[in-house]
Structures are given as C-alpha cells and as structure tokens.
Scaffold this motif. Structure first.
Motif, short mmCIF file in Angstrom:
data_model
loop_
_atom_site.label_atom_id
_atom_site.label_comp_id
_atom_site.label_asym_id
_atom_site.label_seq_id
_atom_site.Cartn_x
_atom_site.Cartn_y
_atom_site.Cartn_z
N SER A 76 -16.54 12.47 -20.07
CA SER A 76 -17.21 12.38 -18.77
C SER A 76 -17.48 10.94 -18.36
N GLY A 77 -17.77 10.06 -19.34
CA GLY A 77 -18.09 8.67 -19.01
C GLY A 77 -16.88 7.77 -18.95
N ALA A 78 -15.69 8.34 -19.14
CA ALA A 78 -14.45 7.56 -19.16
C ALA A 78 -13.68 7.73 -17.88
N PHE A 79 -12.70 6.86 -17.71
CA PHE A 79 -11.81 6.97 -16.56
C PHE A 79 -10.92 8.21 -16.69
N MET A 80 -10.45 8.48 -17.91
CA MET A 80 -9.66 9.66 -18.19
C MET A 80 -10.60 10.75 -18.73
N LYS A 81 -10.67 11.87 -18.03
CA LYS A 81 -11.65 12.91 -18.38
C LYS A 81 -11.13 13.89 -19.43
N THR A 82 -9.82 14.05 -19.54
CA THR A 82 -9.27 15.04 -20.47
C THR A 82 -8.41 14.35 -21.53
N PRO A 83 -8.31 14.97 -22.73
CA PRO A 83 -7.45 14.40 -23.77
C PRO A 83 -5.99 14.27 -23.33
N GLU A 84 -5.53 15.20 -22.50
CA GLU A 84 -4.14 15.16 -22.05
C GLU A 84 -3.88 13.92 -21.19
N ASP A 85 -4.79 13.64 -20.25
CA ASP A 85 -4.64 12.46 -19.40
C ASP A 85 -4.76 11.17 -20.22
N ALA A 86 -5.71 11.15 -21.15
CA ALA A 86 -5.90 9.96 -21.98
C ALA A 86 -4.67 9.71 -22.85
N ARG A 87 -4.09 10.79 -23.39
CA ARG A 87 -2.90 10.64 -24.24
C ARG A 87 -1.71 10.13 -23.42
N GLU A 88 -1.59 10.60 -22.18
CA GLU A 88 -0.51 10.12 -21.30
C GLU A 88 -0.64 8.62 -21.06
N ARG A 120 -5.29 -1.43 -4.72
CA ARG A 120 -5.39 -0.06 -5.22
C ARG A 120 -6.80 0.49 -5.02
N ASP A 121 -7.78 -0.39 -5.14
CA ASP A 121 -9.18 0.02 -5.02
C ASP A 121 -9.49 0.59 -3.64
N VAL A 122 -8.80 0.13 -2.61
CA VAL A 122 -9.11 0.55 -1.23
C VAL A 122 -8.04 1.45 -0.64
N THR A 123 -7.07 1.88 -1.45
CA THR A 123 -5.99 2.74 -0.93
C THR A 123 -5.87 4.04 -1.72
N ALA A 124 -6.88 4.39 -2.51
CA ALA A 124 -6.90 5.65 -3.28
C ALA A 124 -5.71 5.78 -4.21
N THR A 125 -5.29 4.65 -4.80
CA THR A 125 -4.17 4.68 -5.74
C THR A 125 -4.57 4.16 -7.12
N VAL A 126 -5.87 4.18 -7.40
CA VAL A 126 -6.36 3.68 -8.69
C VAL A 126 -5.86 4.57 -9.83
N GLU A 127 -5.91 5.90 -9.65
CA GLU A 127 -5.66 6.83 -10.75
C GLU A 127 -4.18 7.10 -11.00
N SER A 128 -3.37 6.08 -10.98
CA SER A 128 -1.94 6.21 -11.25
C SER A 128 -1.64 5.63 -12.62
N SER A 169 0.84 -1.21 0.00
CA SER A 169 0.00 0.00 0.00
C SER A 169 0.87 1.25 0.00
N ALA A 170 1.91 1.24 0.84
CA ALA A 170 2.81 2.38 0.92
C ALA A 170 3.58 2.57 -0.38
N LEU A 171 4.01 1.47 -0.99
CA LEU A 171 4.73 1.57 -2.25
C LEU A 171 3.81 2.07 -3.37
N ALA A 172 2.57 1.57 -3.39
CA ALA A 172 1.62 2.03 -4.41
C ALA A 172 1.38 3.53 -4.27
N MET A 173 1.27 4.03 -3.05
CA MET A 173 1.08 5.47 -2.85
C MET A 173 2.33 6.24 -3.27
N ALA A 174 3.51 5.70 -2.99
CA ALA A 174 4.74 6.36 -3.42
C ALA A 174 4.81 6.45 -4.95
N ILE A 175 4.39 5.36 -5.63
CA ILE A 175 4.35 5.37 -7.10
C ILE A 175 3.31 6.37 -7.59
#
Length: 429
Positions: free
Chosen positions: A208-220, A172-180, A44-50
């Motif tokens: 809006s219906g996607a995990f990535m909300k902006t083109p910049e995040d999706a492109r990354e 990741r689902d329970v440690t707020a590290t999903v959006e990495s 959990s700690a490593l996932a948050m560090a990442i």
C-alpha cells in the motif's frame, strides 16, 4: 527545409499503432527532445503511446541508453569496487542512511546519488538535510574525493547526468504517464548507469505504501530493471520487499535520521536492520568482497564511516536534530493485537504534517513526521498511544488524523507473519 532524419509525428504514429521503434528512431527522438526540436506536446503524445502500447525489452534498453547519452557519465576512477543501491520509494524507508556507510565499511565505494521526496514517500536528501550543516550539492570532483577517502557519498545528482530524464520526468508528472513500466525503468536506470557504478542493487517496494501495489506489478518492474542492467553490462540484482507497513518506527526526516543512527550503533528496529543487512549482502557480493555486513555493523565500523561521511559534507553528526513544537498522539481504539498499520495512510499523515511536499519547490519541515509506537503483531491496550504526530504547524493535525482514521486495525488474533524480502531477481551478464 528540416535537416532532421525523422519527423516526430512519424515516431509517435509508429508507437501509437503498436509498432517497435527502431534504434535510430529512439536515439533521435530522445536527443531531439533534449535539444528542444521535439516539442513538449509531441513528447507528451509519445509518452502516452508508450504508456498504452508498452515497449519490448530491447526498446527499453535502447531508450535507456539514449537517455544516458543525453548527458555525461560520472567517471568515478576510485580504487575500490563500486556498487550502488536504488529504492523505488516507500514509507519510513531510510535504508540508504545506514546502508551506504555499512557497505563502504565492508570495502566498497558507494556513490549514492539521491533525490527529494514528493507526496507520501520521503526523500533521502530531505532526511539528511535535517542534520545541521549537511549539504547535498557536490561537484564531480567532491564526489570522487569523498569516495576515495570515506568510501560513501550521498548527494544530489549533478545536472549533467541524464538531462533527458529530468525533462521527461517532469512531463510524465503532468500528463498521467507516470505509471508506465518502460518509462519508470528507463528513468531509474538511466540515472543509475550514468553514475558509473559497476554494480547495482534495487529495492523494489510492493504494498500500500509503495508505487507498485501488487507483487505482479512489482515483479514486472524489477524484471525490466534487471534486464536493462544486463543489457548495459551492469551487474544488477533486484529485491522485492514489502511496504504494507512502514519500515521501522520513524516516518519523517529528523526522526528517520535518529533511527538510522540507532541502527548504526547496534540497535534500531528489527525490520530496518534486516533489510539493511540483506541489501548490504547483495551489494558486497556484487562487488566481489569477502565481508560479513552483519559483523561489520555490530563492530561499530559502519557508524564511524557514517560520522566521516556526514562530516565530509559539512554536517555535524553529534549535533542535536530538530525537534517539533507540537506533538499529539493517536490512541488504540481497543485492547488486542495490532493487526495492521497501513503504510500509505501513515505516509500521507507525515506529508500533511509537513515532512513531505506536494510540489517539488515546496519546503519541508525537518522535525515533522510520525512515530509508530506500536507495530503489527504487538499487543496494545485501549487508550494506549499508538502513533505520535510531530509538526511545527498544529493546524495540520486534523488533516493528519483524517488520513489515519482507517490506518489501524486491532484484533484478537495476531496477524499472519509475512516476509520482508519477497523475492530476488538477478541479472545474467
């Protein structure tokens, strides 16, 4: 005295302080976590560090490789070129259903190991399980046999594929590290590469219906996925596609199967057909085949392959699909042109009606969902039905309506047209 070559706390500290993890540290920590030597709180700690510090592309590629090596690789050994597709998830995204048989009808082998829905995005297996008799669980030998005989298989991943990812995904689902991005990309690609396909096309949703909300995040994310594919010798292409409005007119399980069958029979909504053919063209090109997916779709061959694919997994492609016991409509607030229909709101409404689940162990209603009777750009009259709400639990209707209260906008002028495919990224091997 420990015989382990590293201490988890040192690996955590290295990433916490912004350092690059060595290949040996990555290999060890993923393996040790899979074996239970690295505790959940340490990972959990490593996932948050990442999550906070990120990873270089070479680190992500190595992390992905370590996750693959935590389990088995699926040896397909079929005499067709293999190509797979993965979507990052959206609302009304039933594209796998017409796409897999279409690409198989073009001459490829399509091993589509899919998942179940969680929250507002639907799961391919949940949709297919609305077909009477259809089963998701297949053995490796079943998968090989069906690929050889039919050319396409859509089923659940075998437990032996990337078990490290299964553990880390739940964490990741329970440690707020999903959006990495490093953790998302390695999770997707570890499973896909372990499947054994020589090529992969990714549908990275944005809106809006996607995990990535902006083109910049999706492109990354798309760039990270393509880089991982290249690093592991898998020909990979990523399409960025819009998810501000639901795909097609059906959102749910059985209703999406019905719409997919319409597409395979030569009809269906234009956006579903467009995206199915666009992804099929990329898959066919990566497989090195000389076929025109649009012509194959029009010929009816893809529908024949669909019927064989469903039958091979115990399903009856001719059986009636589940129907809801309760149907209510949402009406147009005024006359004009429907200028927007928010994908996220529609997805949440379908979920609340019973089409999705809040926890992985929750059941789904196969008949539940939302039918979009009008789409942006179409003229509507005041009081005209815009949406149909389907459910077997009428008490869910008020909360679904609540989710939809700001989903619809009607204006005097039509919305500006937006392309469905926003960009394409290709790996250089």
């Amino acid at each position: 005295m420990s015989t382990e070559p590293f201490a988890a706390v040192d690996v955590i500290r290295a990433k916490r302080d912004g350092g690059r993890l060595s290949d040996e540290q990555i290999d060890w920590v993923v393996d040790a976590y899979t074996r239970g030597v690295v505790a959940e709180e340490q990972m959990s700690a490593l996932a948050m560090a990442i999550f906070l510090r990120g990873m270089e592309s070479s680190e992500i590629a190595r992390w992905t490789g370590a996750m693959i090596e935590s389990g088995e690789r699926l040896e397909l050994a079929v005499d067709r070129p293999t190509v797979d597709k993965h979507s990052t998830g959206g609302v009304g995204d039933k594209i796998t259903l017409p796409l897999a048989p279409l690409v198989a009808a073009c001459g490829a082998a399509v091993p589509q190991l899919s998942g179940r829905g969680l929250g507002h995005t639907g799961g391919t297996l949940d949709k297919l399980e609305s077909i009477p008799g259809w089963r998701a669980e297949l053995s490796t030998e079943d998968i090989r046999k069906q690929l050889s005989e039919v050319g396409a298989v859509v089923c659940a991943a075998t437990p032996a594929l990337a078990p490290a990812d299964r553990k880390l995904y739940a964490l990741r689902d329970v440690t707020a590290t999903v959006e990495s991005v490093p953790l998302i990309a390695s999770s997707i690609m570890s499973k896909k590469i372990a499947e054994g396909s020589a090529a992969l096309v990714l549908d990275v949703k944005v809106g809006s219906g996607a995990f990535m909300k902006t083109p910049e995040d999706a492109r990354e994310l798309a760039a990270a996925l393509v880089e991982i594919g290249a690093a592991h010798g898998v020909a990979t292409t990523a399409l960025l596609t819009g998810m501000g409005t639901p795909l097609g007119r059906a959102v749910g399980n059985a209703v999406e199967v019905a719409e997919s069958v319409e597409v395979l029979r030569g009809g269906g909504p234009a956006d579903v057909v467009e995206l199915t053919v666009a992804l099929a063209r990329e898959m066919v090109a990566l497989a090195g085949l000389d076929a025109d997916p649009a012509a194959v779709l029009a010929s009816g061959q893809a529908y024949e392959t669909w019927c064989r694919m469903i039958t091979a997994q115990g399903g009856d492609p001719e059986a009636p699909l589940p129907r809801p016991s309760c149907v209510e409509v949402v009406e147009a607030p005024r006359s004009g042109v429907l200028s927007s229909l928010d994908a996220y709101a529609v997805g949440v409404a379908a979920w609340r009606l019973g089409a999705g689940r809040a926890r992985r162990e929750d059941p789904v209603q196969h008949a539940a969902g939302v039918l979009c009777l009008a789409k942006p750009g179409e003229r509507v009259e005041a009081g005209q039905p815009l949406l149909e709400l389907h459910t077997d639990t009428p008490e869910a209707i008020p909360s679904a309506r609540e989710a939809l209260k700001d989903a619809v906008a009607v204006s005097d002028a039509p919305p500006l047209p937006t392309p469905l495919v926003l960009d394409t990224l290709r790996a250089v091997l």
